[in-house]
Design a protein around this motif. Structure first.
Motif, PDB file in Angstrom:
ATOM      1  N   ASN A 190       0.830  -1.208   0.000  1.00 61.91           N
ATOM      2  CA  ASN A 190       0.000   0.000   0.000  1.00 61.91           C
ATOM      3  C   ASN A 190       0.861   1.253   0.000  1.00 61.91           C
ATOM      4  N   THR A 191       1.869   1.270   0.869  1.00 59.13           N
ATOM      5  CA  THR A 191       2.759   2.426   0.943  1.00 59.13           C
ATOM      6  C   THR A 191       3.470   2.644  -0.377  1.00 59.13           C
ATOM      7  N   ASP A 192       3.917   1.559  -0.994  1.00 60.88           N
ATOM      8  CA  ASP A 192       4.644   1.663  -2.261  1.00 60.88           C
ATOM      9  C   ASP A 192       3.770   2.259  -3.362  1.00 60.88           C
ATOM     10  N   LEU A 193       2.536   1.768  -3.501  1.00 60.14           N
ATOM     11  CA  LEU A 193       1.664   2.297  -4.549  1.00 60.14           C
ATOM     12  C   LEU A 193       1.238   3.729  -4.240  1.00 60.14           C
TER      13      LEU A 193
ATOM     14  N   PHE B 146      -0.196 -10.993  -0.326  1.00 58.31           N
ATOM     15  CA  PHE B 146      -0.072  -9.632   0.177  1.00 58.31           C
ATOM     16  C   PHE B 146       0.023  -8.734  -1.051  1.00 58.31           C
ATOM     17  N   PHE B 147      -1.048  -8.018  -1.366  1.00 57.83           N
ATOM     18  CA  PHE B 147      -1.032  -7.241  -2.604  1.00 57.83           C
ATOM     19  C   PHE B 147      -1.914  -6.012  -2.486  1.00 57.83           C
TER      20      PHE B 147
ATOM     21  N   ILE C 268      -6.059  -0.073  -2.613  1.00 58.93           N
ATOM     22  CA  ILE C 268      -6.707  -1.086  -1.780  1.00 58.93           C
ATOM     23  C   ILE C 268      -5.721  -2.218  -1.546  1.00 58.93           C
ATOM     24  N   GLY C 269      -5.395  -2.452  -0.289  1.00 60.40           N
ATOM     25  CA  GLY C 269      -4.491  -3.533   0.077  1.00 60.40           C
ATOM     26  C   GLY C 269      -5.264  -4.709   0.635  1.00 60.40           C
TER      27      GLY C 269
END
Length: 288
Positions: A48-51, A89-90, A161-162
Motif C-alpha cells: 500500500n505504501t509503495d503504490l 499480500f497485494f 486497496i491492500g
C-alpha cells in the motif's frame, strides 16, 4: 524492493514456491480488462505504501504483490506480518473518476471484501465471512477466526486497496489465537496463483458492476451481497468509536452508505461509519 526471482535457490520452503509472474500476467492482463500491470517483489515494507507513493504516475488497474511484507499495515495502524510466501499480500490502484461520486468511494473496501470472499469460495472452496468493515473470517474447529484483512487509502486521484490473506500458515506460525489460514480452514486449494487470479477476477467483476451503477451499492447488488456474507449482522457487538467512545447494540443492517446500523438497548438505531467492532458473547457464553 527487489523484483521476484523464481529460481529454485530462493526457496526456503518447498511447500511455498514463489509466484510465477509471467503466468499471472498472461492470465490477468487482457485487453479491455481492469488490470493493466502486475509486478511481484520479493520483499517490501508495505505494498500500500509503495503504490501510494507512486500514485501520481500510476494507471488504473496497477497491481503490486509482495512475497513478503515487513511492515504491512491494517486498520488503526496495526501491523500485518507473516513468513515469506505464506500468504497473498497485494495492493491495487483504482480510479473511479467522475463516474462515481466521491462520497460513494467509501464502499470500495466493502466491495473488496465481497470480491475476495467470492473469489476464495470459487478458487479455494472456503466459506469466507465478512466482519464489518474489512476483516475476512473462516471457520476452524467450529470457531470463526481472522484469515485476512483489507485496507483502503486515498492516494492521488484514486484509491489504493491492500488485501492480506493468510494462506498456508501453520498453527505454530499464527500471530494470535484468533487468527487462521486457508490451509487450517481445509481449503481445497492453497495454490497462491490460483487464489490471486480468482480474487482479482472477482474484484474486476464487482468493481465493474459498481462503477456501471454510478457507485450505487443497491443498484449494483453490492449492498445485498455484503449483507448476505456479513458475519456481523444479527449479532450483539461493541463498536469502539473514535474519541475513546464505545457503543453496544445489535447489528441490524448495512445502510446505503456502507455504515453499520446498531440497534441499542434504548431502541435507538445508530449508524457507525468508522470504528473497531467486537463480536460479543451470547447468553450461553458462546461467541456471537
Amino acid at each position: 524492493m527487489t523484483p521476484s526471482d523464481a529460481s529454485p535457490n530462493r526457496w526456503s520452503d518447498l511447500d511455498r514456491p514463489p509466484l510465477n509472474v509471467p503466468a499471472l500476467r498472461r492470465g490477468l492482463l487482457r485487453p479491455g480488462g481492469l488490470w493493466t500491470s502486475l509486478d511481484v517483489v520479493d520483499v517490501t515494507g508495505s505494498t500500500n505504501t509503495d503504490l501510494a507513493a507512486r500514485a501520481a504516475e500510476l494507471t488504473e488497474g496497477t497491481v503490486l504483490v509482495a512475497e513478503e511484507q515487513t511492515a504491512g499495515r491494517g486498520r488503526l495502524d496495526r501491523t500485518w506480518t507473516a513468513p515469506a510466501r505464506s500468504g497473498l499480500f497485494f495492493s491495487v490502484y483504482l480510479t473511479p473518476g467522475d463516474e462515481v461520486p466521491v462520497h460513494r468511494w467509501g464502499w470500495l473496501p466493502l466491495l473488496a471484501g465481497v470480491a475476495t470472499a467470492t473469489g476464495l469460495a470459487r478458487a479455494a472452496g472456503v466459506d469466507t465471512a465478512l466482519k464489518w468493515p474489512n476483516d475476512l473470517l473462516v471457520t476452524v474447529e467450529g470457531e470463526e477466526r481472522k484469515t485476512g484483512g483489507i485496507l483502503a487509502e486515498r492516494a492521488g486521484d484514486g484509491v489504493v486497496i491492500g488485501i492480506g490473506l493468510n494462506v498456508t500458515l501453520r498453527a505454530d506460525e499464527l500471530p494470535a489465537a484468533t487468527a487462521a489460514s486457508l490451509a487450517l480452514a481445509d481449503a481445497v486449494s492453497t495454490d497462491r496463483e490460483t487464489l490471486l487470479r480468482g480474487v482479482l477476477r472477482s474484484l474486476d467483476h464487482w468493481y465493474g458492476e459498481w462503477r456501471a451503477a454510478g457507485g450505487d451499492a443497491a443498484q449494483s447488488g453490492l449492498q445485498a451481497a455484503y449483507a448476505a456474507g456479513c458475519a456481523t449482522l444479527g449479532r450483539t457487538v461493541r463498536a469502539q468509536l473514535p474519541g475513546d467512545r464505545s457503543l453496544v447494540g445489535e447489528a441490524v443492517a448495512i445502510d446505503g452508505d456502507g455504515r453499520l446500523i446498531l440497534s441499542t438497548a434504548d431502541g435507538v438505531q445508530e449508524p457507525v461509519s468508522a470504528g473497531d467492532i467486537v463480536h460479543l458473547r451470547d447468553a450461553e457464553g458462546g461467541l456471537t
